[in-house]
Motif scaffolding. Structure first.
Motif, PDB file in Angstrom:
ATOM      1  N   LEU A   1       3.372  -2.129   2.645  1.00 60.59           N
ATOM      2  CA  LEU A   1       3.446  -3.532   2.242  1.00 60.59           C
ATOM      3  C   LEU A   1       4.103  -4.386   3.319  1.00 60.59           C
ATOM      4  N   THR A   2       5.131  -3.819   3.973  1.00 62.03           N
ATOM      5  CA  THR A   2       5.776  -4.553   5.059  1.00 62.03           C
ATOM      6  C   THR A   2       4.797  -4.798   6.208  1.00 62.03           C
ATOM      7  N   ALA A   3       4.017  -3.761   6.536  1.00 58.92           N
ATOM      8  CA  ALA A   3       3.010  -3.923   7.592  1.00 58.92           C
ATOM      9  C   ALA A   3       1.956  -4.946   7.180  1.00 58.92           C
ATOM     10  N   ARG A   4       1.575  -4.923   5.899  1.00 58.71           N
ATOM     11  CA  ARG A   4       0.606  -5.907   5.425  1.00 58.71           C
ATOM     12  C   ARG A   4       1.162  -7.320   5.545  1.00 58.71           C
ATOM     13  N   ASP A   5       2.438  -7.468   5.176  1.00 53.62           N
ATOM     14  CA  ASP A   5       3.044  -8.782   5.261  1.00 53.62           C
ATOM     15  C   ASP A   5       3.027  -9.309   6.695  1.00 53.62           C
TER      16      ASP A   5
ATOM     17  N   SER B   1       4.855 -13.741   1.900  1.00 59.25           N
ATOM     18  CA  SER B   1       3.938 -13.765   0.772  1.00 59.25           C
ATOM     19  C   SER B   1       4.290 -12.718  -0.258  1.00 59.25           C
ATOM     20  N   ALA B   2       4.799 -11.563   0.182  1.00 63.74           N
ATOM     21  CA  ALA B   2       5.212 -10.505  -0.732  1.00 63.74           C
ATOM     22  C   ALA B   2       6.665 -10.192  -0.464  1.00 63.74           C
ATOM     23  N   PRO B   3       7.581 -10.722  -1.276  1.00 63.34           N
ATOM     24  CA  PRO B   3       9.005 -10.539  -0.979  1.00 63.34           C
ATOM     25  C   PRO B   3       9.389  -9.075  -0.953  1.00 63.34           C
ATOM     26  N   LEU B   4       9.951  -8.657   0.153  1.00 64.47           N
ATOM     27  CA  LEU B   4      10.381  -7.277   0.317  1.00 64.47           C
ATOM     28  C   LEU B   4      11.814  -7.277   0.803  1.00 64.47           C
TER      29      LEU B   4
ATOM     30  N   PRO C   1      -5.920   1.262   0.432  1.00 65.03           N
ATOM     31  CA  PRO C   1      -5.851   0.129   1.354  1.00 65.03           C
ATOM     32  C   PRO C   1      -7.194  -0.375   1.857  1.00 65.03           C
ATOM     33  N   ALA C   2      -8.304   0.309   1.490  1.00 65.57           N
ATOM     34  CA  ALA C   2      -9.615  -0.146   1.966  1.00 65.57           C
ATOM     35  C   ALA C   2      -9.910  -1.558   1.458  1.00 65.57           C
ATOM     36  N   ALA C   3      -9.544  -1.836   0.201  1.00 64.64           N
ATOM     37  CA  ALA C   3      -9.785  -3.174  -0.350  1.00 64.64           C
ATOM     38  C   ALA C   3      -9.001  -4.223   0.424  1.00 64.64           C
ATOM     39  N   PHE C   4      -7.750  -3.918   0.722  1.00 64.99           N
ATOM     40  CA  PHE C   4      -6.929  -4.865   1.470  1.00 64.99           C
ATOM     41  C   PHE C   4      -7.508  -5.114   2.850  1.00 64.99           C
TER      42      PHE C   4
END
Length: 422
Positions: free
Chosen positions: A118-122, A140-143, A259-262
């Motif tokens: 999620l951090t990498a996605r952010d 966008s995604a609080p971590l 993660p394919a959808a992301f």
């Protein structure tokens, strides 16, 4: 004469017994008092009872000893069975703790991996979101800024549980506790940890869903914005490249998970933003801006009465009234092809916007650009004046396509529609 009789006070007196023993010339006598006789009887009775008890003990001793030995054997067997059961319970507790710890470590590793993902996605989403919004955005995604030490918490939790359960078992072994609780039936810390892991997983899934939903919304908004700009330009007769906003793709729908959808959503958003950027760049090249925002139009495109001759004539542009020195802005990006005096136009600037489109800004009092200079939309190219064939300070604005003049009003209307998107 008779002696007087004394009446008895305590009843008739009992005379003690006298025992006389005669042996030859020797005669002996003993007086036996009642209390001596009673004492002798008691001693004899006690001796008789003791003799009977001793005799009974000697007769029944073997049976009593056998019963005692059997009872001790039963107690020892019960103690040994209890010890074996408690040891087996300790072994089960230890095995379960090891298994729970391994399972929780695996879950913690999985959660840490998802958190890192999620951090990498952010980090990957941030540039796209900045492109979409044009400004710096919060996460966008609080971590958490630091990853929680879940392993340490887990170790503390499982260690405490194991110590508590083992202490109870050891106490039962030492004191032979009969009512020791069984942690296998009353639950363990692993059950609580499972509940916490489920909550964390649900939270992470919500974050992933929010990320994907936001990406899809931005993608849809980018495509809709690109389509709105394209439609506005087409209404003004300005055609874009056929590949802008359209792609020849297809195939069956195959559902897939993160993660394919992301990754697919990110690629789709990147394509949508690229398409939107291309359309915006093309729109900025087109002369759809207003050369003098807020200034009134004194003469429109088409046939009008010539202000100098007074007879009908064709007006090839639009006139904007303004005071002398008011700035004149380019309506689109391009290259200056003329900058200077041009006959009846007076001081004029002509800009080539590509695709056969050019714009002219005439009757200016001062020219501020040079021939061959590249300018952007909104650049000040000169100042209002009344040079050339003019009756007063104003701006004569023309739009030409392949050398022929067209009505600038269509461009201004298209620019008004797409201004909010640019």
């Amino acid at each position: 004469m008779t002696e007087p009789r004394t009446p008895p006070v305590f009843g008739k007196r009992t005379e003690p017994h006298t025992v006389i023993i005669a042996r030859g010339d020797q005669i002996r006598h003993f007086t036996v008092r009642p209390w001596v006789a009673a004492l002798a009887g008691s001693v004899i009775a006690a001796f008789a009872i003791g003799y009977l008890l001793a005799t009974s003990y000697l007769v029944l001793r073997d049976d009593l000893i056998g019963a005692t030995v059997a009872r001790q054997a039963r107690l020892q067997q019960a103690y040994e069975d209890r010890i074996s059961a408690l040891r087996a319970q300790v072994d089960r507790i230890t095995s379960r703790q090891l298994l729970d710890q391994q399972l929780m470590e695996n879950k913690v590793a999985e959660l840490l991996g998802r958190q890192a993902e999620l951090t990498a996605r952010d980090g990957r989403l941030r540039p796209l979101l900045e492109r979409a919004s044009g400004e710096r955005l919060p996460r966008s995604a609080p971590l958490p800024s630091q990853k929680p030490d879940l392993r340490a918490d887990l170790s503390t939790m499982t260690g405490y549980a194991a110590a508590a359960e083992k202490t109870a078992a050891v106490t039962a072994l030492d004191g032979f506790a009969a009512a020791a609780p069984d942690p296998l039936t009353t639950g363990s810390v692993a059950d609580e940890a499972d509940r916490i892991f489920v909550q964390i997983n649900q939270s992470l899934r919500r974050i992933e869903t929010q990320q994907i939903t936001r990406i899809r919304d931005l993608t849809e908004n980018a495509y809709q914005t690109a389509e709105s700009i394209s439609d506005a330009l087409k209404s003004a007769g300005l055609s874009l490249d056929a590949s802008y906003g359209e792609r020849d793709v297809g195939g069956p729908l195959v559902s897939f998970e993160a993660p394919a959808a992301f990754e697919a959503e990110v690629v789709e958003l990147d394509d949508a933003l690229n398409t939107l950027d291309a359309i915006k760049a093309a729109a900025r090249r087109f002369p759809i801006g207003n050369p003098m925002p807020g200034q009134p139009v004194t003469s429109s495109f088409g046939v009008r009465k010539d202000p100098l001759l007074g007879r009908p004539a064709h007006h090839s542009g639009m006139d904007f009234r303004a005071r002398t020195g008011h700035p004149v802005r380019s309506t689109g990006a391009g290259v200056v092809v003329k900058a200077g005096w041009n006959g009846g136009y007076g001081r004029m600037v002509e800009i080539d916007h590509g695709g056969g489109l050019t714009t002219r800004y005439a009757h200016m009092s001062k020219v501020l650009v040079r021939k061959g200079e590249k300018i952007e939309s909104g650049t000040i190219v000169g100042k209002v004046g009344s040079s050339g064939r003019s009756t007063g300070p104003h701006l004569h604005y023309e739009v030409r396509r392949k050398g022929g003049a067209i009505n600038p009003l269509r461009m201004l209307k298209a620019g008004k529609k797409v201004r909010e998107f640019l």
